[in-house]
Design a protein around this motif. Structure first.
Motif, mmCIF file in Angstrom:
data_model
loop_
_atom_site.group_PDB
_atom_site.id
_atom_site.type_symbol
_atom_site.label_atom_id
_atom_site.label_comp_id
_atom_site.label_asym_id
_atom_site.label_seq_id
_atom_site.Cartn_x
_atom_site.Cartn_y
_atom_site.Cartn_z
ATOM 1 N N ALA A 141 25.950 12.889 7.753
ATOM 2 C CA ALA A 141 25.528 13.139 6.373
ATOM 3 C C ALA A 141 25.035 11.855 5.731
ATOM 4 C CB ALA A 141 26.687 13.731 5.565
ATOM 5 N N ALA A 142 25.716 10.738 6.004
ATOM 6 C CA ALA A 142 25.289 9.455 5.444
ATOM 7 C C ALA A 142 23.907 9.064 5.958
ATOM 8 C CB ALA A 142 26.311 8.369 5.776
ATOM 9 N N VAL A 143 23.627 9.349 7.238
ATOM 10 C CA VAL A 143 22.293 9.082 7.782
ATOM 11 C C VAL A 143 21.241 9.841 6.976
ATOM 12 C CG1 VAL A 143 20.762 9.488 9.754
ATOM 13 C CG2 VAL A 143 23.050 8.527 10.118
ATOM 14 N N ASN A 144 21.502 11.106 6.718
ATOM 15 C CA ASN A 144 20.548 11.914 5.969
ATOM 16 C C ASN A 144 20.472 11.490 4.509
ATOM 17 O OD1 ASN A 144 19.314 14.432 7.552
ATOM 18 N ND2 ASN A 144 21.279 13.867 8.449
ATOM 19 N N ALA A 145 21.568 10.956 3.986
ATOM 20 C CA ALA A 145 21.533 10.436 2.621
ATOM 21 C C ALA A 145 20.627 9.214 2.536
ATOM 22 C CB ALA A 145 22.944 10.096 2.147
ATOM 23 N N VAL A 146 20.622 8.377 3.579
ATOM 24 C CA VAL A 146 19.718 7.226 3.594
ATOM 25 C C VAL A 146 18.269 7.698 3.577
ATOM 26 C CG1 VAL A 146 18.924 5.245 4.955
ATOM 27 C CG2 VAL A 146 21.378 5.715 4.758
ATOM 28 N N HIS A 147 17.965 8.716 4.379
ATOM 29 C CA HIS A 147 16.607 9.278 4.356
ATOM 30 C C HIS A 147 16.259 9.800 2.964
ATOM 31 C CE1 HIS A 147 15.336 8.933 8.493
ATOM 32 N NE2 HIS A 147 16.461 9.471 8.931
ATOM 33 N N SER A 148 17.190 10.495 2.330
ATOM 34 C CA SER A 148 16.908 11.094 1.031
ATOM 35 C C SER A 148 16.817 10.051 -0.077
ATOM 36 C CB SER A 148 17.972 12.144 0.676
ATOM 37 O OG SER A 148 19.237 11.544 0.478
ATOM 38 N N ASP A 149 17.395 8.870 0.150
ATOM 39 C CA ASP A 149 17.310 7.783 -0.837
ATOM 40 C C ASP A 149 15.927 7.144 -0.874
ATOM 41 O OD1 ASP A 149 19.800 7.802 -2.026
ATOM 42 O OD2 ASP A 149 20.703 6.481 -0.534
#
Length: 424
Positions: free
Chosen positions: A278-286
């Motif tokens: 989820a954190a990986v995808n949060a980096v993308h979404s940031d």
């Protein structure tokens, strides 16, 4: 219409009948018989006002008829009567108030192996075929068929009860349940949207049931962040990869909710595989644009994922991120160490890295291997288009921008349960 009802209601119908009759074989066979009856009758009689209710009622009646026949043949009258009495008896609620979620917990009995739990639940809840489940596990269809047969035999021979687990039993079943929910989500993201919506619904129920369990929150965050990109993933039926997506089309409400859950996981500070993904995808979404993506942060997150849940697919994801930071040669060296020959994205990522290095003949072979191993029409069309761009096919020399390829490939590898392939 019947296909749509099957995809949407098969799991609920099986879950209801398992609760009513306490027997998975009775429930599954009866639901299959009900849908077969619908195929025969609905074209001439018309679709009933409540298709789901019709299926459940018909399946229940067929189950009762089957039990009566078996009782008459085998002298099991007492057992049949006891099971039929469940039809009109009180509905057990227990710790889990949702029929489909209860079915998942029930299938995730500790007497069954982890893969058997997941496969059986995908079969019963999602109505997935053996072939679909085999692809999710990256194993041959015959292997998966044997696993399903053995799982049902184990349930029958060991007399494993189909019941709601007690509060104290829930944590022990959680890992299998989370794996099931996420595999259902990935089937939805691969084309069956109703399964994706069902997985997110179940994730929300789990989060209400276990609000302080970080992996539950991490899984829900992961699904929400991946789902937020769905509106931008296809254009005219063709795949648009993460680097090229119009980020204004993303569902920013889901992005905000997913990011808030990731922050909550950080506060709890008990990291696990779903939280890290989820954190990986949060980096993308940031990142406001693809160029703003902090690939160094993503590499560090995959380092953490490999420490807590090392799998070949996690290593493949890490190789994609390394290629963004250190170049395609470094990524290809890591990919070469992996044994993922059955997985089409392994070949697709390898092909893209080879293309970026100017090794077009090898890239063409890798694209061919990827095309052979995917059954998704949109994925296959994308891979064929990429292959046609290689010089060996007479096309123009594609650009060699070092940030182009791996970020394109990575969008389908950053969101999967441990050991399973990913989606953009």
């Amino acid at each position: 219409m019947i296909d749509e009802v099957f995809r949407a209601e098969h799991g609920r119908a099986v879950a209801v009948l398992v609760r009513v009759f306490g027997d998975v074989d009775v429930a599954e066979d009866a639901v299959q018989d009900a849908f077969a009856e619908a195929v025969r009758r609905w074209p001439s009689d018309g679709t009933p006002p409540s298709p789901a209710g019709w299926i459940i009622t018909t399946a229940r009646n067929k189950a009762i008829d089957r039990l009566r026949r078996e009782a008459a043949r085998d002298g099991k009258q007492a057992q049949a009567q006891a099971m039929m009495l469940n039809e009109g008896g009180p509905v057990e609620t227990g710790a889990v108030p949702d029929d489909r979620l209860r079915l998942i917990f029930t299938c995730c009995h500790p007497a069954l192996g982890p893969d058997a739990r997941v496969a059986l639940t995908l079969r019963l809840l999602g109505g997935l075929s053996t072939a679909e489940i085999a692809r999710a596990f990256l194993v041959p269809e015959a292997t998966m068929a044997q696993r399903l047969v053995r799982a049902k035999a184990k349930i029958r021979d060991a007399r494993i009860p189909y019941r709601v687990p007690d509060e104290a039993e829930l944590p022990g079943r959680l890992a299998g349940v989370l794996a099931v929910v996420y595999l259902v989500f990935n089937q939805g993201y691969g084309g069956r949207e109703e399964l994706g919506a069902e997985a997110i619904r179940l994730g929300r129920v789990l989060a209400e049931l276990l609000p302080d369990e970080p992996e539950v929150l991490g899984l829900l965050a992961l699904m929400l962040l991946v789902e937020s990109r769905r509106p931008a993933r296809l254009r005219g039926g063709e795949i648009v990869l993460l680097r090229d997506q119009d980020r204004g089309l993303w569902d920013h409400r889901l992005v905000a909710e997913g990011q808030a859950l990731v922050r909550r996981c950080l506060e709890i500070d008990r990291p696990g595989p779903y939280q890290i993904q989820a954190a990986v995808n949060a980096v993308h979404s940031d990142a406001a644009t693809a160029a703003d993506t902090r690939w160094d942060q993503i590499v560090r997150l995959y380092d953490q994922l490999m420490a807590v849940a090392p799998t070949p697919v996690a290593a493949l994801n890490r190789a994609v991120a390394v290629a963004e930071v250190e170049g395609p040669g470094a990524g290809l060296a890591l990919v070469a160490e992996l044994d993922l020959g059955r997985y089409y994205l392994f070949h697709a990522i390898r092909a893209d890295l080879l293309r970026r290095l100017g090794r077009d003949a090898e890239a063409a072979e890798a694209y061919d291997a990827a095309i052979e191993r995917t059954e998704n029409d949109a994925e296959r069309a994308f891979l064929r288009e990429r292959r046609l761009g290689l010089r060996v096919c007479g096309g123009s020399d594609p650009p060699r921008d070092r940030r182009d390829g791996a970020s394109r490939a990575s969008v389908r590898t950053t969101a999967r349960p441990p050991g399973r392939p990913g989606r953009s």
